[in-house]
Design an enzyme around this catalytic site. Structure first.
Site, PDB file in Angstrom:
ATOM      1  CG  HIS A   1      -2.089  -0.878   1.131  1.00  0.00           C
ATOM      2  ND1 HIS A   1      -3.215  -0.712   1.891  1.00  0.00           N
ATOM      3  CD2 HIS A   1      -2.325  -1.955   0.337  1.00  0.00           C
ATOM      4  CE1 HIS A   1      -4.114  -1.639   1.560  1.00  0.00           C
ATOM      5  NE2 HIS A   1      -3.588  -2.419   0.628  1.00  0.00           N
TER       6      HIS A   1
ATOM      7  CE1 TYR B   1      -5.424   3.959   8.542  1.00  0.00           C
ATOM      8  CE2 TYR B   1      -6.225   3.769  10.796  1.00  0.00           C
ATOM      9  CZ  TYR B   1      -5.327   3.422   9.811  1.00  0.00           C
ATOM     10  OH  TYR B   1      -4.325   2.526  10.102  1.00  0.00           O
TER      11      TYR B   1
ATOM     12  N   PRO C   1      -4.779   0.596  18.661  1.00  0.00           N
ATOM     13  CG  PRO C   1      -6.477  -0.870  18.096  1.00  0.00           C
ATOM     14  CD  PRO C   1      -5.909  -0.107  19.235  1.00  0.00           C
TER      15      PRO C   1
ATOM     16  CE  LYS D   1       3.180   3.607  13.393  1.00  0.00           C
ATOM     17  NZ  LYS D   1       3.622   2.882  12.222  1.00  0.00           N
TER      18      LYS D   1
ATOM     19  CE1 TYR E   1      -0.289   2.831   7.796  1.00  0.00           C
ATOM     20  CE2 TYR E   1      -1.540   4.042   9.448  1.00  0.00           C
ATOM     21  CZ  TYR E   1      -1.398   2.955   8.596  1.00  0.00           C
ATOM     22  OH  TYR E   1      -2.370   1.983   8.568  1.00  0.00           O
TER      23      TYR E   1
HETATM   24  P1  FAS Z   1       1.416 -11.218  22.020  1.00  0.00           P
HETATM   25  O1  FAS Z   1       0.434 -10.877  23.103  1.00  0.00           O
HETATM   26  O2  FAS Z   1       0.980 -11.300  20.609  1.00  0.00           O
HETATM   27  O3  FAS Z   1       2.082 -12.643  22.347  1.00  0.00           O
HETATM   28  C1  FAS Z   1       2.422 -12.990  23.669  1.00  0.00           C
HETATM   29  C2  FAS Z   1       2.359 -14.507  23.768  1.00  0.00           C
HETATM   30  O4  FAS Z   1       2.769 -14.884  25.083  1.00  0.00           O
HETATM   31  C3  FAS Z   1       0.947 -15.039  23.573  1.00  0.00           C
HETATM   32  O5  FAS Z   1       0.950 -16.068  22.601  1.00  0.00           O
HETATM   33  C4  FAS Z   1       0.566 -15.582  24.951  1.00  0.00           C
HETATM   34  O6  FAS Z   1      -0.240 -16.745  24.874  1.00  0.00           O
HETATM   35  C5  FAS Z   1       1.912 -15.899  25.549  1.00  0.00           C
HETATM   36  N1  FAS Z   1       1.929 -15.855  27.014  1.00  0.00           N
HETATM   37  C6  FAS Z   1       1.277 -15.011  27.829  1.00  0.00           C
HETATM   38  N2  FAS Z   1       1.577 -15.284  29.115  1.00  0.00           N
HETATM   39  C7  FAS Z   1       2.464 -16.322  29.102  1.00  0.00           C
HETATM   40  C8  FAS Z   1       3.131 -17.061  30.102  1.00  0.00           C
HETATM   41  N3  FAS Z   1       2.970 -16.797  31.396  1.00  0.00           N
HETATM   42  N4  FAS Z   1       3.960 -18.068  29.725  1.00  0.00           N
HETATM   43  C9  FAS Z   1       4.146 -18.346  28.403  1.00  0.00           C
HETATM   44  N5  FAS Z   1       3.534 -17.688  27.404  1.00  0.00           N
HETATM   45  C10 FAS Z   1       2.695 -16.694  27.758  1.00  0.00           C
HETATM   46  N6  FAS Z   1      -1.665  -4.214  16.728  1.00  0.00           N
HETATM   47  C11 FAS Z   1      -1.754  -3.590  15.545  1.00  0.00           C
HETATM   48  O7  FAS Z   1      -0.725  -3.073  15.062  1.00  0.00           O
HETATM   49  N7  FAS Z   1      -2.961  -3.513  14.864  1.00  0.00           N
HETATM   50  C12 FAS Z   1      -4.099  -4.095  15.383  1.00  0.00           C
HETATM   51  O8  FAS Z   1      -5.162  -4.020  14.774  1.00  0.00           O
HETATM   52  C13 FAS Z   1      -4.042  -4.769  16.613  1.00  0.00           C
HETATM   53  N8  FAS Z   1      -5.165  -5.365  17.144  1.00  0.00           N
HETATM   54  C14 FAS Z   1      -5.081  -5.984  18.372  1.00  0.00           C
HETATM   55  C15 FAS Z   1      -6.208  -6.605  18.968  1.00  0.00           C
HETATM   56  C16 FAS Z   1      -6.128  -7.217  20.228  1.00  0.00           C
HETATM   57  C17 FAS Z   1      -7.339  -7.876  20.848  1.00  0.00           C
HETATM   58  C18 FAS Z   1      -4.894  -7.219  20.909  1.00  0.00           C
HETATM   59  C19 FAS Z   1      -4.781  -7.864  22.285  1.00  0.00           C
HETATM   60  C20 FAS Z   1      -3.767  -6.627  20.330  1.00  0.00           C
HETATM   61  C21 FAS Z   1      -3.849  -6.012  19.061  1.00  0.00           C
HETATM   62  N9  FAS Z   1      -2.740  -5.422  18.446  1.00  0.00           N
HETATM   63  C22 FAS Z   1      -2.798  -4.790  17.249  1.00  0.00           C
HETATM   64  C23 FAS Z   1      -1.480  -5.458  19.074  1.00  0.00           C
HETATM   65  C24 FAS Z   1      -0.860  -6.799  18.784  1.00  0.00           C
HETATM   66  O9  FAS Z   1      -0.775  -6.982  17.407  1.00  0.00           O
HETATM   67  C25 FAS Z   1       0.456  -6.831  19.490  1.00  0.00           C
HETATM   68  O10 FAS Z   1       1.189  -5.653  19.294  1.00  0.00           O
HETATM   69  C26 FAS Z   1       1.285  -8.019  19.086  1.00  0.00           C
HETATM   70  O11 FAS Z   1       0.521  -9.172  19.262  1.00  0.00           O
HETATM   71  C27 FAS Z   1       2.543  -8.005  19.955  1.00  0.00           C
HETATM   72  O12 FAS Z   1       3.128  -9.237  19.867  1.00  0.00           O
HETATM   73  P2  FAS Z   1       3.806  -9.892  21.162  1.00  0.00           P
HETATM   74  O13 FAS Z   1       4.656  -8.883  21.845  1.00  0.00           O
HETATM   75  O14 FAS Z   1       4.409 -11.155  20.663  1.00  0.00           O
HETATM   76  O15 FAS Z   1       2.610 -10.186  22.173  1.00  0.00           O
HETATM   77  C1  PHB Z   2      -6.089  -4.269  10.675  1.00  0.00           C
HETATM   78  O1  PHB Z   2      -6.082  -4.550   9.460  1.00  0.00           O
HETATM   79  O2  PHB Z   2      -6.425  -5.106  11.550  1.00  0.00           O
HETATM   80  C2  PHB Z   2      -5.664  -2.898  11.109  1.00  0.00           C
HETATM   81  C3  PHB Z   2      -5.113  -2.032  10.177  1.00  0.00           C
HETATM   82  C4  PHB Z   2      -4.716  -0.772  10.587  1.00  0.00           C
HETATM   83  C5  PHB Z   2      -4.896  -0.390  11.902  1.00  0.00           C
HETATM   84  C6  PHB Z   2      -5.450  -1.269  12.845  1.00  0.00           C
HETATM   85  C7  PHB Z   2      -5.833  -2.535  12.443  1.00  0.00           C
HETATM   86  O3  PHB Z   2      -4.531   0.857  12.292  1.00  0.00           O
END
Ligand code: FAS
Ligand code: PHB
Length: 389
Positions: A72, A200, A292, A296, A384
């Site tokens: 994109h 957006y 989100p 980032k 971005y």
């Molecule tokens: P993660 O949380 O992905 O991974 C951590 C891992 O550790 C998990 O698999 C968990 O099961 C494991 N864990 C936890 N406790 C543990 C323990 N005690 N022992 C062993 N393992 C354990 N970011 C965006 O940029 N755009 C989005 O749209 C977006 N949407 C999101 C929606 C939700 C609901 C959430 C919660 C986050 C969202 N994020 C988004 C942010 C997300 O993408 C995170 O930044 C990303 O998953 C970060 O990755 P990790 O640091 O690996 O953490």
């Molecule tokens: C998504 O595709 O899930 C998405 C994209 C951009 C954002 C947040 C989520 O800022």
């Protein structure tokens, strides 16, 4: 068992770090609380900065990303029925790649399996011991069987609800938090995206985002009340509300369909300092959370991984601990800039309770300035596509 780096958490942070270390001959054990399928069942991020793409290339797991990801060159921002385009490539020379976090994590799991590198799934009672000593170790149980991992370093990649951050004594930790008075209701549908780029949208009814995963898998979000639950929203109600928040031209061509995933994520800004304590290094959501809006979360986890990987590589390859010693300071510099951008972009596009008429005028002026001013668009685009590591 013994390893050089014990990685707590088998999400994108832990897996990417493990793969990069493996390519340098540095061994690690990944400890994951859930099953692989559970981790891959989470629908999260969708937009990758070029920095993360380069890390995936360095890790040797970028083939599918390049084959299936969407490049994109910009994004659309809709406001008051109007829609304007911000051209990332013209303003910064860089694009972003739209490729779901689920697929990125799948690629990393497949690479780890191919490398024969250990992952302990369904780990319970994970405890990090003696992190502030030269000989840390991790204890856990898998299906009731006790496991001890002696290691040189521990990477806390276990997300916001993990144990790593809590291992750092409260007397050492400083935490900064902002909770937002709304959440995002997200829907995944097997329908063609409404546009070839993200939209957006800021509307009097609240924020909306039109995103995608591939040519027949779309991801949509609408701002919702914190008291909402996914089951409060029928598919029809979601589509009707989305159409009321995006420009008419987009609403007219929106293809709706059954939600194959529907979830609500609360919005939060959170940072813990420092990101290191002895031989424990926090990485990704274990250390920080962003709303989100600016895409980032995953991308800031990636820059943490970049700094920590280089620190560990220098330690083992060159006996040089300078990068490790500077990890927390360097990672936090970029984390706080991501926090700022995510907070700013969220405040630009969402409706907040108790906004005065003046507040609404300020929001409108801020969006108009972004629409009309190239310098502001360049600043937006540079944030971005990803600030330098
Ligand atoms: P993660 O949380 O992905 O991974 C951590 C891992 O550790 C998990 O698999 C968990 O099961 C494991 N864990 C936890 N406790 C543990 C323990 N005690 N022992 C062993 N393992 C354990 N970011 C965006 O940029 N755009 C989005 O749209 C977006 N949407 C999101 C929606 C939700 C609901 C959430 C919660 C986050 C969202 N994020 C988004 C942010 C997300 O993408 C995170 O930044 C990303 O998953 C970060 O990755 P990790 O640091 O690996 O953490
Ligand atoms: C998504 O595709 O899930 C998405 C994209 C951009 C954002 C947040 C989520 O800022």
């Amino acid at each position: 068992m013994r390893t050089q780096v014990a990685i707590i958490g088998g999400g994108p942070s832990g897996l990417l770090l493990g793969q990069l270390l493996h390519r340098q001959g540095i061994d690690s054990v990944v400890v994951e609380r859930k099953t692989r399928d559970h981790v891959l069942g989470r629908i999260r991020a969708g937009v990758l900065e070029t920095g993360l793409v380069h890390l995936m290339e360095q890790a040797g797991v970028a083939d599918r990303l390049h084959a299936e990801g969407f490049v994109h060159d910009g994004t659309r921002i809709a406001f008051a029925g109007d829609m304007f385009h911000v051209d990332f490539r013209a303003l910064t020379g860089k694009p972003v790649i739209v490729y779901g976090q689920t697929e990125l994590t799948r690629d990393l799991y497949d690479a780890r399996r191919a490398a024969g590198a250990p992952i302990l799934f369904e780990a319970e009672q994970v405890v990090i011991h003696d992190a502030d000593s030269a000989h840390p170790h991790v204890t856990l149980s898998v299906h009731g069987a006790p496991v001890r991992i002696d290691c040189d370093f521990v990477a806390g990649c276990d997300g916001f609800h993990g144990v790593s951050r809590e291992t750092i004594p409260l007397s050492v930790r400083r935490e900064y938090e902002k909770t937002y008075p709304f959440g995002w209701l997200g829907v995944l549908s097997e329908t063609p995206p409404v546009d070839d780029e993200l939209i957006y949208a800021s509307s009097p009814r609240g924020f909306a985002l039109c995103s995608m995963r591939n040519r027949n898998l779309s991801r949509y979000y609408i701002q919702c009340a914190l008291s909402d639950h996914p089951q409060d929203w029928t598919d029809a109600a979601f589509w009707q509300e989305l159409k009321r928040r995006i420009p008419h031209e987009a609403a007219e061509r929106l293809v709706t369909g059954p939600a194959i995933e529907k979830s609500i994520a609360p919005l939060r800004s959170f940072v813990t300092e420092p990101m290191r304590w002895g031989r424990l290094f926090l990485c990704g959501d274990a250390a920080h959370i962003v709303p989100p809006t600016g895409a980032k979360g995953l991308n800031t986890a990636a820059s943490d991984v970049h700094y920590l990987y280089h620190g560990l590589r220098d330690h083992y390859r060159d006996g040089d601990d300078d990068a490790l010693d500077r990890y927390s300071e360097r990672a936090l510099l970029r984390v706080w800039k991501a926090e700022r951008f995510s907070w700013w972009f969220s405040s630009l596009l969402h409706r907040y309770p108790y906004q005065s008429e003046f507040d609404l005028k300020m929001q409108a002026a801020e969006i108009s300035f972004l629409r009309d001013n190239e310098a502001q668009q360049r600043a937006f685009a540079e944030n971005y596509v990803g600030l330098p590591y």
